[in-house]
Enzyme design. Structure first.
Site, short mmCIF file in Angstrom:
data_model
loop_
_atom_site.label_atom_id
_atom_site.label_comp_id
_atom_site.label_asym_id
_atom_site.label_seq_id
_atom_site.Cartn_x
_atom_site.Cartn_y
_atom_site.Cartn_z
N ASN A 44 0.83 -1.20 0.00
CA ASN A 44 0.00 0.00 0.00
C ASN A 44 0.87 1.26 0.00
O ASN A 44 1.95 1.29 0.59
CB ASN A 44 -1.03 0.00 1.14
CG ASN A 44 -0.48 -0.33 2.50
OD1 ASN A 44 0.58 -0.93 2.63
ND2 ASN A 44 -1.20 0.05 3.53
N GLU A 46 0.25 5.19 0.78
CA GLU A 46 -0.72 6.16 1.29
C GLU A 46 -0.37 7.58 0.85
O GLU A 46 0.69 7.83 0.26
CB GLU A 46 -0.79 6.04 2.82
CG GLU A 46 -1.28 4.65 3.23
CD GLU A 46 -1.60 4.50 4.70
OE1 GLU A 46 -1.17 5.34 5.51
OE2 GLU A 46 -2.31 3.52 5.04
N CYS A 55 -4.09 0.69 -2.54
CA CYS A 55 -3.92 -0.56 -1.79
C CYS A 55 -2.82 -1.43 -2.42
O CYS A 55 -2.47 -1.27 -3.59
CB CYS A 55 -5.21 -1.37 -1.81
SG CYS A 55 -6.56 -0.66 -0.86
N GLU A 57 -2.89 -4.54 -3.34
CA GLU A 57 -3.32 -5.37 -4.47
C GLU A 57 -3.33 -4.58 -5.77
O GLU A 57 -2.96 -5.07 -6.84
CB GLU A 57 -4.73 -5.93 -4.23
CG GLU A 57 -4.89 -6.79 -3.00
CD GLU A 57 -5.25 -5.98 -1.75
OE1 GLU A 57 -4.72 -4.86 -1.56
OE2 GLU A 57 -6.07 -6.49 -0.96
N CYS A 96 -10.07 -5.31 -0.05
CA CYS A 96 -11.22 -4.40 0.00
C CYS A 96 -12.04 -4.55 -1.29
O CYS A 96 -11.61 -5.20 -2.25
CB CYS A 96 -10.75 -2.95 0.18
SG CYS A 96 -10.11 -2.20 -1.33
N CYS A 99 -10.33 -3.46 -4.57
CA CYS A 99 -9.29 -4.39 -5.00
C CYS A 99 -9.89 -5.68 -5.55
O CYS A 99 -9.37 -6.27 -6.49
CB CYS A 99 -8.33 -4.68 -3.86
SG CYS A 99 -7.30 -3.25 -3.47
N1 THU Z 1 -5.32 -1.74 2.36
C1 THU Z 1 -4.73 -2.47 1.37
O1 THU Z 1 -3.58 -2.22 1.01
N2 THU Z 1 -5.43 -3.48 0.82
C2 THU Z 1 -6.71 -3.81 1.15
O2 THU Z 1 -7.34 -4.61 0.48
C3 THU Z 1 -7.31 -3.21 2.36
C4 THU Z 1 -6.68 -1.96 2.83
C5 THU Z 1 -4.58 -0.63 2.96
C6 THU Z 1 -5.09 0.73 2.56
C7 THU Z 1 -4.61 1.59 3.70
O3 THU Z 1 -3.31 2.04 3.40
C8 THU Z 1 -4.54 0.65 4.89
O4 THU Z 1 -4.65 -0.66 4.36
C9 THU Z 1 -5.64 0.87 5.91
O5 THU Z 1 -6.88 0.88 5.30
#
Ligand code: THU
Length: 138
Positions: A44, A46, A55, A57, A96, A99
């Site tokens: 991820n 941010e 994210c 994925e 999520c 993704c």
């Molecule tokens: N996150 C992912 O990288 N993949 C997911 O499928 C769920 C959430 C990350 C996004 C964010 O940086 C952190 O998890 C908290 O939501």
């Protein structure tokens, strides 16, 4: 030799250590196993404008396309055999909704997450995203 689900999770866990997650402190890694045996990872990324976070994925999926070795016809679709997802702060870490949609674009067959004791848990994609909207619908 075929990669095991546990090994694919290891790739995802390693990728999570590259995460840029200063706001959530929730590092995630993903590892995509492709038809040709290649493994593409992502983490991820941010942003101070929180909603722009990408994210793990989707980072991996973008990399899968951008780093293809041969020049491809635009629109040619690689197939994801399996996608492993690891959250360093929580197990299991399921993908999520956004993704799931992106993994579905590339015919992802199943997703592997860590069970509460770290063991691989395989989930068929149709269980994760039933009645998906995909390329075949167009
Ligand atoms: N996150 C992912 O990288 N993949 C997911 O499928 C769920 C959430 C990350 C996004 C964010 O940086 C952190 O998890 C908290 O939501």
């Amino acid at each position: 030799m075929a990669v095991s689900d546990a090994e694919l999770l290891d790739h995802a866990r390693a990728a999570a250590h590259s995460a840029y997650a200063p706001y959530s402190d929730f590092p995630v890694g993903a590892a995509l196993l492709l038809e040709d045996g290649r493994i593409v990872t992502g983490c991820n990324v941010e942003n101070a404008s929180y909603g722009l976070t990408i994210c793990a994925e989707r980072t991996a999926a973008g990399r899968m396309i951008a780093e293809r070795e041969e020049a491809r016809t635009a629109g040619e679709r690689p197939r994801i055999i399996a996608a492993a997802v690891v959250g360093l702060k929580a197990a299991p870490c399921h993908p999520c909704g956004a993704c799931r949609q992106v993994l579905g674009e590339f015919s992802c067959d199943r997703v592997i997450v860590e069970g509460s004791s770290g063991d691989p848990v395989s989930i068929s994609f149709t269980d994760l995203l039933p009645h998906a909207f995909g390329p075949d619908a167009l």
